[in-house]
Design an enzyme around this catalytic site. Sequence first.
Site, PDB file in Angstrom:
ATOM      1  N   ARG A 183       3.668   2.705   9.106  1.00 19.85           N
ATOM      2  CA  ARG A 183       2.530   4.327  10.426  1.00 19.85           C
ATOM      3  C   ARG A 183       3.132   4.289  10.580  1.00 19.85           C
ATOM      4  O   ARG A 183       2.896   5.077  11.629  1.00 19.85           O
ATOM      5  CB  ARG A 183       1.045   2.792  11.068  1.00 19.85           C
ATOM      6  CG  ARG A 183       0.659   2.201   9.780  1.00 19.85           C
ATOM      7  CD  ARG A 183      -0.476   0.989  11.025  1.00 19.85           C
ATOM      8  NE  ARG A 183      -1.494   0.557  10.281  1.00 19.85           N
ATOM      9  CZ  ARG A 183      -3.089   0.584   9.640  1.00 19.85           C
ATOM     10  NH1 ARG A 183      -2.859   2.126  10.156  1.00 19.85           N
ATOM     11  NH2 ARG A 183      -3.694   0.568   8.698  1.00 19.85           N
ATOM     12  N   MET A 212       1.373  -1.226  -0.111  1.00 20.89           N
ATOM     13  CA  MET A 212      -0.387  -0.076   0.319  1.00 20.89           C
ATOM     14  C   MET A 212       0.652   0.957  -0.164  1.00 20.89           C
ATOM     15  O   MET A 212       0.678   2.184   0.589  1.00 20.89           O
ATOM     16  CB  MET A 212      -1.088  -0.300   1.283  1.00 20.89           C
ATOM     17  CG  MET A 212      -1.683  -0.579   1.587  1.00 20.89           C
ATOM     18  SD  MET A 212      -3.335  -0.810   2.206  1.00 20.89           S
ATOM     19  CE  MET A 212      -3.272  -0.491   3.683  1.00 20.89           C
ATOM     20  N   LEU A 225       6.700   3.150   1.421  1.00 20.28           N
ATOM     21  CA  LEU A 225       7.695   2.269   1.290  1.00 20.28           C
ATOM     22  C   LEU A 225       8.960   2.262   2.805  1.00 20.28           C
ATOM     23  O   LEU A 225       8.929   3.210   2.716  1.00 20.28           O
ATOM     24  CB  LEU A 225       8.170   1.992   0.231  1.00 20.28           C
ATOM     25  CG  LEU A 225       7.130   1.657  -1.208  1.00 20.28           C
ATOM     26  CD1 LEU A 225       8.436   1.290  -2.933  1.00 20.28           C
ATOM     27  CD2 LEU A 225       6.571   0.070  -0.662  1.00 20.28           C
ATOM     28  N   HIS A 272       9.932  -2.919   3.485  1.00 17.74           N
ATOM     29  CA  HIS A 272       9.308  -3.911   1.722  1.00 17.74           C
ATOM     30  C   HIS A 272      10.269  -3.849   0.793  1.00 17.74           C
ATOM     31  O   HIS A 272      10.552  -4.628  -0.372  1.00 17.74           O
ATOM     32  CB  HIS A 272       8.606  -1.787   0.766  1.00 17.74           C
ATOM     33  CG  HIS A 272       7.154  -2.144   2.090  1.00 17.74           C
ATOM     34  ND1 HIS A 272       6.827  -0.606   2.492  1.00 17.74           N
ATOM     35  CD2 HIS A 272       6.019  -2.646   1.813  1.00 17.74           C
ATOM     36  CE1 HIS A 272       5.528  -0.409   2.853  1.00 17.74           C
ATOM     37  NE2 HIS A 272       5.126  -1.252   3.148  1.00 17.74           N
TER      38      HIS A 272
HETATM   39  O1  PAF Z   1       0.164  -6.006   3.691  1.00 17.29           O
HETATM   40  C1  PAF Z   1      -0.513  -4.361   2.321  1.00 17.29           C
HETATM   41  O2  PAF Z   1      -0.181  -3.962   2.556  1.00 17.29           O
HETATM   42  C2  PAF Z   1      -2.002  -4.878   1.865  1.00 17.29           C
HETATM   43  O3  PAF Z   1      -2.666  -5.579   3.721  1.00 17.29           O
HETATM   44  C3  PAF Z   1      -2.031  -5.498   1.173  1.00 17.29           C
HETATM   45  C4  PAF Z   1      -1.543  -7.468   1.105  1.00 17.29           C
HETATM   46  C5  PAF Z   1      -0.866  -5.093  -0.021  1.00 17.29           C
HETATM   47  C6  PAF Z   1      -3.603  -5.649   0.356  1.00 17.29           C
HETATM   48  O4  PAF Z   1      -3.740  -4.242   0.674  1.00 17.29           O
END
Ligand code: PAF
Length: 297
Positions: free
Chosen positions: A206, A49, A52, A56
Amino acid sequence: MVIFKQLHNFAAFLPISSSLKIFTSKHSLGEHLATLRNTAKTIGFVPTMGALHQGHLSLLAIAQEQTDVVVCSIFVNPTQFNDPKDLEKYPRPIESDIEKLKQAGCDILFNPGVSEMYAANEQWHLELGELENLLEGKFRPGHYQGVTQVVYKLFDIVQPDVAFFGQKDYQQFMVIKKMVDMLKLPVRLVMCPIMREPDGLAMSSRNIHLSPEERKHALVLSKALHWLAANFEPVKISLLIKHCKEMIENEPEVELEYFEAVEPETMHPVKNNSDDLVVLIAARVGHTRLIDNIILK
Ligand code: PAF
């Protein structure tokens, strides 16, 4: 070669000079991926989402090791938020995200708008059984319906050979695994380790909402998990959990939602005598909800 792409959430055109290809339409992404598949490239997928961070980027690095072409998606999925304020304040730093993807050598970014992903009044329900209502599910009703809805759509668009998810969202991984098993989706799932800040805080998009003071208090989450791991003996798990809960409840600004030891597959609570378990925690620190976990063997 310099290409110009228009992003739905940009006011202007952005010059993109790396080999990162950016798609906002599922049709054009599908066409591009089809040509890659014809040359027998394996496709790795890292759904995100955005906002980053190193966590990630570690998923991307693992994906790059295991597959030929890596697709990252950035889509803040509205259907998985049960609190509209949480959705509204979710960070969306797309320009710096693109920069990070370029630096990381990611091949493809899929960054669709909401209307590209959803028709109006779309319905979705997948029978997820108990997993849906335990732990996170109990505190975020409907969350895993939204997650499976969007991950199903993303898998359908990208058709990855392998998809990479973080261990931090352990229950999310188990829910997606259940969907993949139930619907027999042709994708292999890989769970990647949690990345932590040097002081132990699990990396999360967050974390930027934490004030410096809250951030200090938030450290109690990882401290409790690591203390438990250091003192782990299966037979005493309920005593260890009790001690950790007290530790967290005594920390100012921290409101514990759950701290539980569960069996790794079913996620049923473990009371005693289990060799393999996962300890999961969720707490609010100020207005920020954080989760963390540790796998014990
Ligand atoms: O883990 C996340 O960032 C979200 O839940 C995902 C897997 C991208 C789905 O929106």
